[in-house]
Design a protein around this motif. Sequence first.
Motif, short mmCIF file in Angstrom:
data_model
loop_
_atom_site.label_atom_id
_atom_site.label_comp_id
_atom_site.label_asym_id
_atom_site.label_seq_id
_atom_site.Cartn_x
_atom_site.Cartn_y
_atom_site.Cartn_z
N PHE A 1 -28.87 62.59 105.45
CA PHE A 1 -27.98 61.43 105.46
C PHE A 1 -26.64 61.77 106.10
CE2 PHE A 1 -30.83 61.30 101.83
CZ PHE A 1 -31.47 60.09 102.03
N ALA A 2 -26.25 60.99 107.09
CA ALA A 2 -24.94 61.17 107.70
C ALA A 2 -23.86 60.61 106.77
CB ALA A 2 -24.89 60.46 109.06
N PRO A 3 -22.68 61.24 106.83
CA PRO A 3 -22.35 62.46 107.57
C PRO A 3 -22.96 63.70 106.90
CG PRO A 3 -20.44 61.73 106.33
CD PRO A 3 -21.50 60.68 106.14
N TYR A 4 -23.34 64.67 107.73
CA TYR A 4 -24.06 65.83 107.24
C TYR A 4 -23.54 67.09 107.92
CZ TYR A 4 -26.46 65.63 111.73
OH TYR A 4 -26.73 65.62 113.08
N PHE A 5 -23.82 68.23 107.31
CA PHE A 5 -23.41 69.52 107.86
C PHE A 5 -24.15 69.75 109.18
CE2 PHE A 5 -23.78 74.35 107.46
CZ PHE A 5 -22.51 74.57 107.97
N PRO A 6 -23.45 69.94 110.31
CA PRO A 6 -24.11 70.00 111.62
C PRO A 6 -25.18 71.07 111.75
CG PRO A 6 -21.73 69.77 111.89
CD PRO A 6 -21.99 70.00 110.43
N GLU A 7 -25.05 72.16 110.98
CA GLU A 7 -26.03 73.23 111.10
C GLU A 7 -27.41 72.83 110.57
OE1 GLU A 7 -25.19 76.42 112.79
OE2 GLU A 7 -23.95 74.70 113.34
N TYR A 8 -27.50 71.67 109.92
CA TYR A 8 -28.82 71.19 109.52
C TYR A 8 -29.73 71.00 110.74
CZ TYR A 8 -27.37 70.11 104.69
OH TYR A 8 -26.95 70.18 103.38
N PRO B 1 -11.07 61.56 106.40
CA PRO B 1 -10.38 60.32 106.78
C PRO B 1 -10.89 59.75 108.10
CG PRO B 1 -8.86 62.16 106.37
CD PRO B 1 -10.22 62.73 106.54
N LYS B 2 -10.60 58.49 108.30
CA LYS B 2 -10.86 57.85 109.58
C LYS B 2 -9.72 58.15 110.52
CE LYS B 2 -12.69 53.52 111.44
NZ LYS B 2 -13.07 52.12 111.11
N ALA B 3 -10.04 58.48 111.76
CA ALA B 3 -9.00 58.77 112.74
C ALA B 3 -8.18 57.51 113.04
CB ALA B 3 -9.62 59.32 114.02
N LEU B 4 -7.00 57.71 113.58
CA LEU B 4 -6.12 56.58 113.87
C LEU B 4 -6.37 55.99 115.25
CD1 LEU B 4 -2.77 57.86 112.29
CD2 LEU B 4 -4.47 56.28 111.33
N GLU B 5 -7.42 56.46 115.90
CA GLU B 5 -7.92 55.83 117.12
C GLU B 5 -9.43 55.97 117.11
OE1 GLU B 5 -7.52 58.15 120.91
OE2 GLU B 5 -5.97 59.20 119.74
N GLU B 6 -10.09 55.19 117.94
CA GLU B 6 -11.56 55.16 117.92
C GLU B 6 -12.16 56.51 118.26
OE1 GLU B 6 -15.21 52.65 120.02
OE2 GLU B 6 -13.15 51.90 120.09
N ASP B 7 -11.54 57.23 119.19
CA ASP B 7 -12.05 58.52 119.65
C ASP B 7 -11.47 59.63 118.78
OD1 ASP B 7 -12.74 60.85 120.96
OD2 ASP B 7 -12.27 60.10 122.96
N ALA B 8 -12.26 60.14 117.84
CA ALA B 8 -11.76 61.17 116.92
C ALA B 8 -11.51 62.48 117.64
CB ALA B 8 -12.75 61.38 115.78
N LEU C 1 -1.80 71.06 113.88
CA LEU C 1 -2.76 70.62 112.87
C LEU C 1 -4.16 70.83 113.43
CD1 LEU C 1 -1.20 67.24 111.67
CD2 LEU C 1 -1.69 69.21 110.20
N ILE C 2 -4.95 71.63 112.76
CA ILE C 2 -6.30 71.92 113.23
C ILE C 2 -7.27 71.08 112.40
CG2 ILE C 2 -7.92 73.72 113.88
CD1 ILE C 2 -5.06 74.07 115.02
N LEU C 3 -7.77 69.99 113.00
CA LEU C 3 -8.65 69.05 112.33
C LEU C 3 -9.97 69.00 113.09
CD1 LEU C 3 -6.00 66.17 111.99
CD2 LEU C 3 -6.46 68.02 110.36
N VAL C 4 -11.07 68.71 112.39
CA VAL C 4 -12.40 68.76 113.00
C VAL C 4 -12.93 67.34 113.22
CG1 VAL C 4 -14.77 69.58 112.77
CG2 VAL C 4 -12.88 70.96 111.88
N PRO C 5 -13.13 66.92 114.48
CA PRO C 5 -13.72 65.60 114.71
C PRO C 5 -15.15 65.55 114.18
CG PRO C 5 -13.65 66.86 116.75
CD PRO C 5 -12.89 67.66 115.73
N ALA C 6 -15.55 64.38 113.68
CA ALA C 6 -16.81 64.28 112.94
C ALA C 6 -17.99 63.81 113.78
CB ALA C 6 -16.62 63.35 111.74
N ASP C 7 -17.85 63.83 115.10
CA ASP C 7 -18.97 63.41 115.94
C ASP C 7 -20.22 64.23 115.64
OD1 ASP C 7 -16.38 62.72 117.14
OD2 ASP C 7 -17.57 61.87 118.76
N SER C 8 -20.05 65.55 115.50
CA SER C 8 -21.20 66.42 115.24
C SER C 8 -21.73 66.27 113.82
CB SER C 8 -20.85 67.88 115.52
OG SER C 8 -19.83 68.34 114.65
N PHE C 9 -20.97 65.62 112.95
CA PHE C 9 -21.43 65.34 111.58
C PHE C 9 -22.20 64.03 111.51
CE2 PHE C 9 -17.74 68.09 111.03
CZ PHE C 9 -18.11 68.94 110.01
N GLY C 10 -22.37 63.38 112.66
CA GLY C 10 -23.11 62.12 112.68
C GLY C 10 -22.28 60.93 112.26
N CYS C 11 -20.95 61.04 112.40
CA CYS C 11 -20.07 59.95 111.97
C CYS C 11 -18.85 59.88 112.89
CB CYS C 11 -19.65 60.17 110.52
SG CYS C 11 -19.03 58.70 109.68
#
Length: 394
Positions: free
Chosen positions: A127-134, A335-342, A354-364
């Motif tokens: 189920f998304a969001p999920y750990f990418p290494e799955y 959190p949800k990013a403040l623009e569409e492109d995380a 600030l080192i933040l991880v975009p969630a595209d690879s988490f399926g979200c």
Amino acid sequence: MINEEYRDMLGKKSVIRQLSEYATERAKKIGCENVFDYSLGNPSVPVPQAFSDHLAELAASPDPGAVHGYSPSLGITSVREKIAASLKRRFGIDYETEDIFMTSGAAGAIAHALRAVTVPGDEVITFAPYFPEYNPYVNKTGAVLKIVPPDTEGFQINFAEFEEMFSSKVMAVLINTPNNPTGIAYSSDTIKKLAGFLTEKEREFGHDIYLISDEPYREIVFENVDSPYVAKYYHNTITCYSFSKSLSLPGERIGYVAINPACKDAKLIVEMCGQISRGIGHNCPPSIIQLAVAEVIDLTADLSVYETNMNILYKEMTRLGFSCVKPGGTFYMFPKALEEDAVAFCNRALKYDLILVPADSFGCPGYFRMAYCIPTEKVTRSLDAFRKLAGDYC
């Protein structure tokens, strides 16, 4: 000739690891205290002193063969016995020594569980969001990982999509609760509904369906949060555990598989895991670490700092306009990013270190993950950077 499949993976490295490496290099230039690294889920609290004491005692043992020698294929019997007794005491399930298999962390546990209950061509649902290494965990077995889209309202299971995707080819469902990356714990109602659905599908399709429960964050649950022990609700549950987070031991790579005794093939699956090891080069985690964790089996590190950090961040970030479902555990916030492109958002965050991880690879897509397993003092100092980042979008 080299294996082209693995060479191709070089172009798809973990975004989390890449950002962590960037943070390390940046810290060399401006100082670690000035880089707010929320990338890697590396526990920040010390291991329990009792673990360190036991480890020192074992290292000084007059019988080095017992401490440093090979363990049995399934793990050290006395360690498995203590784990089974602890699970029985805590969760009321009649685990026995023969239901436990020692592994190299939760990743090793999942690797064995998947190979025990699937063959190439079978489907595994998560189920998304999920750990990418799955993705490599499942797909490199020859099984096929299917991803259920997220329910972004509360990040519980999206049952409508799940039921639509389910077919007779599904042999296992892989869940992670409390969840990386959202920090959300699946509720008792969610787990009961999932268990009921799988039981119904077992009857319909006439074959076993296994629930593989990935639980490295089981002990990091916040006050008044409903986070049930999954195996209590479904007979064919394979629990995959790691001491990495509960004892702050990620580098020691120690965990286990626990097969619900109600599963008709529980003890057979454990025996099979010993044979699976022969094919994947696992061959048991270090004996000294098995013995050391067995002595602190019901202890944890001081995990309270994670709830403290969560409350500080959640309060300020929601005040700044970030949309976020409040975490119920782990040390992650989503959190949800403040623009569409995380990805663009997280790249902009680098301007403020600030080192933040975009969630595209988490399926979200559109969200980002924060691993707030850093000192509370640093969390507090990072808030000004978040204020500046949010100001860019005003």
